[in-house]
Design a protein around this motif. Structure first.
Motif, PDB file in Angstrom:
ATOM      1  N   ILE A  78       0.842  -1.183   0.000  1.00 48.00           N
ATOM      2  CA  ILE A  78       0.000   0.000   0.000  1.00 48.00           C
ATOM      3  C   ILE A  78       0.887   1.245   0.000  1.00 48.00           C
ATOM      4  O   ILE A  78       1.991   1.239   0.551  1.00 48.00           O
ATOM      5  N   GLY A  96       0.477   2.920   5.388  1.00 48.16           N
ATOM      6  CA  GLY A  96      -0.958   2.855   5.150  1.00 48.16           C
ATOM      7  C   GLY A  96      -1.790   3.536   6.208  1.00 48.16           C
ATOM      8  O   GLY A  96      -2.846   3.020   6.595  1.00 48.16           O
ATOM      9  N   LEU A 104      -5.516  -1.124  -5.063  1.00 47.72           N
ATOM     10  CA  LEU A 104      -5.255  -2.454  -4.523  1.00 47.72           C
ATOM     11  C   LEU A 104      -6.362  -3.454  -4.865  1.00 47.72           C
ATOM     12  O   LEU A 104      -6.442  -4.526  -4.261  1.00 47.72           O
ATOM     13  N   ALA A 109      -3.138  -6.665   0.427  1.00 47.58           N
ATOM     14  CA  ALA A 109      -2.334  -5.492   0.768  1.00 47.58           C
ATOM     15  C   ALA A 109      -1.241  -5.858   1.763  1.00 47.58           C
ATOM     16  O   ALA A 109      -1.460  -6.624   2.700  1.00 47.58           O
ATOM     17  N   ALA A 125      -6.805   0.041   3.433  1.00 46.15           N
ATOM     18  CA  ALA A 125      -6.584  -1.007   2.431  1.00 46.15           C
ATOM     19  C   ALA A 125      -7.904  -1.466   1.833  1.00 46.15           C
ATOM     20  O   ALA A 125      -8.016  -1.714   0.624  1.00 46.15           O
ATOM     21  N   ALA A 130      -8.542  -3.812  -1.517  1.00 50.30           N
ATOM     22  CA  ALA A 130      -7.810  -5.022  -1.133  1.00 50.30           C
ATOM     23  C   ALA A 130      -8.766  -6.114  -0.649  1.00 50.30           C
ATOM     24  O   ALA A 130      -9.864  -5.843  -0.155  1.00 50.30           O
ATOM     25  N   VAL A 133      -5.211  -8.227   4.294  1.00 53.94           N
ATOM     26  CA  VAL A 133      -4.076  -7.387   4.670  1.00 53.94           C
ATOM     27  C   VAL A 133      -3.036  -8.228   5.407  1.00 53.94           C
ATOM     28  O   VAL A 133      -3.374  -9.005   6.304  1.00 53.94           O
TER      29      VAL A 133
END
Length: 601
Positions: A78, A96, A104, A109, A125, A130, A133
């Motif tokens: 990220i 981030g 993303l 992420a 994220a 995303a 994570v």
């Protein structure tokens, strides 16, 4: 203060389906493998239940206890555009902590830990598209409480999130610079056709990272094997080998039965399929040196997810110490994790019971203290070393009278039989081995249960653990505790979750060489301490002696003869030593000795 998760007692009968929940590298081959990871401590993943009314925190309506529920995709760092570099030398944009400036969508992420709460990282994220994570920690530790349901953006996040160590993170980042990196997060059962494997916390390893020749008599081996794939497997073979100082000393292969999808093969003593014990012929038959235990799983065809087909652990057999943590050539323990989670009292212990315990006498401890010196100093802290006989009338962790994990009934009959204290001289001792000699050696008793503990009443003080060893499998197969801890007057038989290899090391000698009341150590100290060019050694003895000075790695820095005057003093020039902490070992002609730390400025 760093806080991590507590682990309750683990029983052999409760190997859970969570063994199929993984954070695993899929491609390229260089990053394939099962990664140690931590998760949020609230009601989120992986124990998330659909329909939760507490914000559906980091859950994404996924229940990873269900086979085949996983996320498989490409990693992407990220970027939030924040300028500067953080204290770990990482560009702040990769933390981030603000809205992402890159897309993303459909990615997993990757974000660095540092400046903002975990939930905010996951929230930004998620806004950037995303699917999950991965947070890279600041240190080699994965046992971090990621909790934020009641603050910031916690209630607005739904993505699964995990945290991995800085070492694992560096390997992934390095590979990402060369091309796409694909990871799997979740329950890999039924994700592939041909897929058989195991989990590191369900394999049995050596009971000590540093085993001792005076009591070592081998150990049983065990592994829990799963057919995660959709296809039946008729050619599963599990091999265990141990390489010793002079080559292979153990090599056994078990050919398993037909394993249909979802089947489990328990290879352990007392079962249909089992490995013979590692046995070289009794005490005294185990050569000093380094050993490597390897479990390997083969299915006779290509395993489509083979990162969990091999498990390697190391241990050392030596003459001088007993240690759960791995040790170096000088017997110094390894530490990579420093968990704490107390507000008033913390004891970190190792459990010890052996049918040949009377062969040894404990003469001292080595442990590794830590503290965040920006919060409080280590210098002057009072650290206690406690020895208890554990006399509660329990059989094992499956005893129905005491089952239940955190239960003070397990610890209602502790008889303290030894006690020492230690006062660090400088903040330079943070994360470095400290040695404390017992006033007199303690000869142990066969089959008596003991707890050897370090203790602090400062909640900021922690003690080192070797994160490279996981004794969860040993505790599960044997149903015996490994490293109990006490936080704020509550005992936990399972210790820290996934971090049970305490770096508290016992220094031992052959009990037959001393009488029970015979003193083999004398008091000693040095002043000034810290010192610069010259230090005065002071003991309660006189006469000729040898002095060996080692650094914290065990390397000899000085070796010379000295003469203690009528006051028990001798002056030593240390100008040639580099700045740091050193262990001074003074040995008299009559065999008495003294050991203490000196800081060279």
């Amino acid at each position: 203060m760093k806080k991590i998760l507590l682990s309750l007692s683990i029983l052999a009968m409760t190997f859970a389906a969570q063994s199929q929940v993984v954070v695993a590298g899929v491609s390229p081959a260089s990053i394939q493998g099962n990664y140690d990871f931590g998760v949020q401590a609230d009601d989120g993943w992986p124990s998330y239940t659909a329909g939760s009314t507490t914000g559906e925190f980091w859950g994404m309506n996924l229940d990873f206890s269900i086979p085949g529920t996983f996320i498989l995709d490409t990693l992407m760092l990220i970027e939030d555009g924040t300028p500067g570099v953080n204290p770990q030398g990482v560009d702040s944009t990769y933390e981030g902590c603000a809205s992402a400036i890159n897309d993303l969508t459909g990615k997993i992420a990757v974000v660095y830990r540092n400046s903002c709460d975990f939930a905010s990282k996951v929230y930004y994220a998620e806004l950037a598209g995303a699917l999950a994570v991965i947070i890279i920690n600041r240190e080699d530790d994965t046992n971090i409480i990621m909790t934020a349901t009641d603050i910031g953006d916690g209630p607005n996040t739904t993505l699964p999130a995990v945290i991995i160590s800085d070492i694992s993170g560096a390997a992934l980042i390095n590979e990402m610079a060369s091309g796409p990196v694909v990871m799997l997060i979740g329950n890999k059962a039924t994700a592939f056709g041909d897929d058989v494997g195991a989990s590191r916390d369900e394999v049995r390893i050596s009971p000590f990272g540093g085993a001792n020749t005076l009591i070592d008599n081998g150990f049983p081996l065990a592994i829990q094997v799963y057919n995660y794939g959709t296809n039946p497997q008729s050619a599963v073979a599990v091999t265990a080998t141990i390489d010793g100082p002079s080559g292979v000393v153990y090599n056994q292969t078990i050919n398993g039965p037909l394993m249909n999808s979802g089947d489990t093969l328990s290879v352990a003593e007392g079962n249909t399929y089992f490995f013979p014990d590692f046995d070289l012929g009794g005490i005294g038959s185990y050569p000093v040196g380094d050993y490597t235990l390897t479990y390997a799983i083969d299915i006779g065809t290509t395993d489509e997810s083979d990162f969990d087909n091999q498990f390697v652990s190391t241990f050392t057999i030596n003459d001088d110490v007993i240690s759960l943590a791995r040790i170096d050539g000088s017997g110094t323990p390894t530490a990579s994790s420093y968990p704490t989670n107390s507000t008033s009292e913390y004891q970190s212990c190792i459990f010890f019971e052996d049918p040949n315990a009377s062969n040894i006498a404990v003469t001292g401890f080595t442990f590794i203290p830590t503290i965040d010196t920006t919060i409080a100093p280590l210098a002057g802290e009072e650290i206690y070393l406690n020895i208890y006989e554990w006399n509660d009338a329990w059989i094992d962790l499956a005893d129905p009278a005491y089952a239940g994990g955190a239960n003070n009934d397990w610890f209602s009959n502790l008889n303290q039989i030894g006690y020492e204290s230690y006062y660090p001289l400088s903040n330079n001792e943070v994360n470095l081995p400290a040695y404390v000699a017992l006033t007199s050696p303690l000869v142990l008793v066969d089959n008596q249960r003991y707890l050897f503990c370090t203790q602090s009443y400062n909640p900021e003080v922690g003690f080192g653990f070797d994160g490279g060893l996981n004794y969860d499998g040993n505790q599960a197969w044997s149903a015996m505790p490994v490293s109990p801890i006490n936080t704020d007057a509550t005992w936990y038989t399972g210790g820290w979750n996934g971090s049970s290899a305490s770096a508290l090391t016992l220094h031992v000698v052959d009990a037959s060489t001393i009488g029970i009341d015979e003193v083999v150590s004398i008091e000693g100290k040095a002043f000034p301490n810290p010192a610069n060019e010259q230090v005065t050694i002071s003991t309660n003895a006189t006469g000729n002696a040898s002095l060996i000075v080692t650094d914290v790695t065990g390397k000899v820095a000085l070796d010379q003869d000295i003469t203690l005057d009528n006051n028990g003093n001798a002056q030593v020039n240390i100008d040639s030593l580099e700045s740091g902490v050193y262990v001074f070992n003074v040995v008299l002609e009559n065999g008495l000795s003294s050991q203490f730390n000196v800081i060279k400025e």
